[in-house]
Scaffold this motif. Sequence first.
Motif, mmCIF file in Angstrom:
data_model
loop_
_atom_site.group_PDB
_atom_site.id
_atom_site.type_symbol
_atom_site.label_atom_id
_atom_site.label_comp_id
_atom_site.label_asym_id
_atom_site.label_seq_id
_atom_site.Cartn_x
_atom_site.Cartn_y
_atom_site.Cartn_z
ATOM 1 N N TYR A 32 0.824 -1.196 0.000
ATOM 2 C CA TYR A 32 0.000 0.000 0.000
ATOM 3 C C TYR A 32 0.868 1.261 0.000
ATOM 4 C CZ TYR A 32 1.433 -1.292 4.657
ATOM 5 O OH TYR A 32 2.182 -1.715 5.719
ATOM 6 N N LYS A 39 -3.220 3.897 5.059
ATOM 7 C CA LYS A 39 -2.455 3.033 4.157
ATOM 8 C C LYS A 39 -3.357 2.727 2.964
ATOM 9 C CE LYS A 39 0.240 0.937 7.901
ATOM 10 N NZ LYS A 39 -0.193 1.955 8.884
ATOM 11 N N ASP A 41 -4.679 1.196 -0.334
ATOM 12 C CA ASP A 41 -4.549 -0.071 -1.057
ATOM 13 C C ASP A 41 -4.806 0.167 -2.544
ATOM 14 O OD1 ASP A 41 -4.603 -2.647 -1.995
ATOM 15 O OD2 ASP A 41 -6.297 -3.299 -0.777
ATOM 16 N N ARG A 44 -6.346 -2.832 -4.951
ATOM 17 C CA ARG A 44 -7.609 -3.495 -4.664
ATOM 18 C C ARG A 44 -8.395 -3.794 -5.942
ATOM 19 N NH1 ARG A 44 -10.886 -1.889 0.644
ATOM 20 N NH2 ARG A 44 -8.709 -2.039 1.320
ATOM 21 N N GLU A 52 -10.263 0.872 -3.668
ATOM 22 C CA GLU A 52 -10.644 1.045 -2.271
ATOM 23 C C GLU A 52 -11.635 2.202 -2.148
ATOM 24 O OE1 GLU A 52 -8.521 1.825 2.088
ATOM 25 O OE2 GLU A 52 -7.315 1.825 0.258
#
Length: 250
Positions: A32, A39, A41, A44, A52
């Motif tokens: 990440y 954090k 991501d 994803r 995300e």
Amino acid sequence: MDMDNLRNVLQEFYENRLSLDETMDTLKILPYEELNFAKIDHHRTIRQGFPEVVFCQGKTVEQVAIIMEHLSMRNPNILGTRATMEMYLAVKAVVPAAEYIEIAKLIVVKDDTIEPDPDRVVLVMTAGTSDIPAAEEAAVTAEVMGNKVERIYDVGVAGIHRLFAHQQSLQKANVIIVAAGMEGALVSVVGGMVAKPVIALPTSVGYGASFGGLAALLSMLNSCAAGVSVVNIDNGFGAGRLASMINKMR
């Protein structure tokens, strides 16, 4: 995984020491972006098909703006839920393409139009007008994720003839979201009329004995109609996301 590690993985694939599937599995769990307070991501989409989504409630205005700015750098379509107008204005200042859907409290960025399959419809319904905010969170979520969405609002069981006037739409839909507060009875009625997944979205609408949506939640969990699943109270995003996943399955 830094650039050196990524280079090593790709080199191993190039030299046939890693299979294509092994390489893809490695790339799917790339780490990440560290922002100290968050954090992000960025991978994803690789794992789940959509970036995300930012749950804005509980975050500061500055945190929301920074997170969504960084997400927008690597993802054309992003979504922020439970956002205030103040949060939206801060995001708009750094992500000009951002839009605000006030009734659903959503911040939406759509730089890439995903053409929906016109033959696969997500139908979003409400028992009453007061359920529309949660329903719109679900509907817009499904639309941003590339689904054709239709809406039928205010067809609760207190005037059930209103529902029966829409039987063609119910039969045409591929998956149905039903948002209802009070006693949540509309879900069981719809579930008994169709042969397709019904996602029950309990809302916190109702007088004291509704316990902020708990009565509708328990009613939906106890539905005698087969094929009904239930998300959390007022969780329109969860309903829209689930509907999108079901709608895109082949």
